[in-house]
Design a protein around this motif. Sequence first.
Motif, PDB file in Angstrom:
ATOM      1  N   GLU A 267       0.768  24.812  -9.650  1.00  0.00           N
ATOM      2  CA  GLU A 267       1.668  23.682  -9.871  1.00  0.00           C
ATOM      3  C   GLU A 267       1.080  22.398  -9.295  1.00  0.00           C
ATOM      4  N   GLY A 268       0.453  22.518  -8.110  1.00  0.00           N
ATOM      5  CA  GLY A 268      -0.152  21.338  -7.494  1.00  0.00           C
ATOM      6  C   GLY A 268      -1.309  20.805  -8.320  1.00  0.00           C
ATOM      7  N   GLU A 269      -2.147  21.697  -8.856  1.00  0.00           N
ATOM      8  CA  GLU A 269      -3.267  21.271  -9.687  1.00  0.00           C
ATOM      9  C   GLU A 269      -2.767  20.630 -10.980  1.00  0.00           C
ATOM     10  N   ALA A 270      -1.712  21.175 -11.549  1.00  0.00           N
ATOM     11  CA  ALA A 270      -1.157  20.602 -12.785  1.00  0.00           C
ATOM     12  C   ALA A 270      -0.632  19.198 -12.544  1.00  0.00           C
ATOM     13  N   ALA A 271       0.085  19.030 -11.434  1.00  0.00           N
ATOM     14  CA  ALA A 271       0.640  17.713 -11.131  1.00  0.00           C
ATOM     15  C   ALA A 271      -0.459  16.701 -10.879  1.00  0.00           C
ATOM     16  N   ARG A 289       1.865  17.131 -21.817  1.00  0.00           N
ATOM     17  CA  ARG A 289       2.555  17.624 -20.629  1.00  0.00           C
ATOM     18  C   ARG A 289       2.862  19.115 -20.768  1.00  0.00           C
ATOM     19  N   HIS A 290       3.261  19.523 -21.969  1.00  0.00           N
ATOM     20  CA  HIS A 290       3.590  20.921 -22.195  1.00  0.00           C
ATOM     21  C   HIS A 290       2.342  21.795 -22.061  1.00  0.00           C
ATOM     22  N   ARG A 291       1.218  21.338 -22.605  1.00  0.00           N
ATOM     23  CA  ARG A 291      -0.017  22.106 -22.496  1.00  0.00           C
ATOM     24  C   ARG A 291      -0.447  22.254 -21.036  1.00  0.00           C
ATOM     25  N   ALA A 297      -5.019  28.277 -14.008  1.00  0.00           N
ATOM     26  CA  ALA A 297      -5.812  27.498 -13.048  1.00  0.00           C
ATOM     27  C   ALA A 297      -7.196  27.156 -13.601  1.00  0.00           C
ATOM     28  N   GLU A 298      -7.840  28.105 -14.293  1.00  0.00           N
ATOM     29  CA  GLU A 298      -9.185  27.869 -14.812  1.00  0.00           C
ATOM     30  C   GLU A 298      -9.182  26.764 -15.870  1.00  0.00           C
ATOM     31  N   THR A 299      -8.159  26.780 -16.731  1.00  0.00           N
ATOM     32  CA  THR A 299      -8.071  25.745 -17.768  1.00  0.00           C
ATOM     33  C   THR A 299      -7.796  24.381 -17.155  1.00  0.00           C
ATOM     34  N   LEU A 300      -6.913  24.343 -16.166  1.00  0.00           N
ATOM     35  CA  LEU A 300      -6.630  23.072 -15.488  1.00  0.00           C
ATOM     36  C   LEU A 300      -7.893  22.487 -14.870  1.00  0.00           C
ATOM     37  N   LEU A 301      -8.695  23.344 -14.234  1.00  0.00           N
ATOM     38  CA  LEU A 301      -9.932  22.871 -13.626  1.00  0.00           C
ATOM     39  C   LEU A 301     -10.887  22.340 -14.678  1.00  0.00           C
ATOM     40  N   SER A 302     -10.965  23.020 -15.818  1.00  0.00           N
ATOM     41  CA  SER A 302     -11.845  22.582 -16.906  1.00  0.00           C
ATOM     42  C   SER A 302     -11.432  21.203 -17.407  1.00  0.00           C
ATOM     43  N   TRP A 303     -10.135  20.999 -17.608  1.00  0.00           N
ATOM     44  CA  TRP A 303      -9.661  19.682 -18.038  1.00  0.00           C
ATOM     45  C   TRP A 303      -9.946  18.622 -16.981  1.00  0.00           C
TER      46      TRP A 303
END
Length: 321
Positions: A267-271, A289-291, A297-303
């Motif tokens: 949640e922290g990484e998404a925010a 926002r929905h995506r 976590a891995e996808t968030l880091l990639s973005w």
Amino acid sequence: MRLQHPHDRFVREFFGEPAHAREFLSAVLPAALADGLDWSRLRGEPATFIDENLREQCSDLLFSVPGKADEPRQVYLLFEHKSALDQRLARQLLGYLARIYAAQSRPAPVIAVVFYHGDAPHPTGQRFIDDLSLSPEQRALYQPYIPDFGYSLFDLARAEPRIWGSLALRVFLSALDSARSPDPARLAGVLRLADQLLGELDSTRIVHSLLVYLFQVTDLQPAQWRELLNPPPSPALEATMMSTAQQLFEQGKIEGKIEGKIEGKIEGEAALLERLLQTKFGPLPQSYRHRIAEADAETLLSWGERVLAASTLAEAFADTR
């Protein structure tokens, strides 16, 4: 999560550079002391007086500087930083001073300098014996047998205004002062100074340290960070800001916030990803926002790794479903 001691780390990194320590210490020590020292020969000393397991958490530094014509041959300056009032200050200094004196092969004076930037006024003229709360009669009786010393105090919020010679020191002090009560307008002034500083040689490290500090101690929302960038800063500062935020994102050292409360690492990484994207591209469409909310976590880091280089939202989210 947040660094445990962001103030300490920022102060230690800045004054760990002898040129910065030289300008500051020579200005804040009483003139009678400062005028008798050869500041061109100031150097940093190992902080062996601090317990090894605490050295990464403390900003305490030790410097040595000889007297003019080598009289005295050496004077030591113990630099102590406080971001809030500490009732144990004198006792803490006593412990450090005792270790420093005990390690000396040839006894030399040690002067404690306290750098304070808290909200409440710091007591002035304090000495170690004041901590003992003795009556006047008891003080007269015990004083010959009790270690007693004072310290030089610099209270940032209440210090007399002065013109500092280096832009780096002005940026540093302005950042600490603004962080006491973060306000977008004041922080914008700090960033303008930082933008100027980037024009000087070897200034990138200082500005990076400054930005890490501001990201850690302020809770500004993306829209507020965008206000700080209006009018736009130089490309150098914008790139440094984005790369610093991205680095912290990758290291997991920024705690994102959604509706004031985030629980859990993902949640922290998404925010934080949302904050980075909004800072660079403006308000996010609901589809993005929905995506982000559905990503692992891995996808968030990639973005997050793509934010700096991407020129559009589509590029940041490319090759992902």
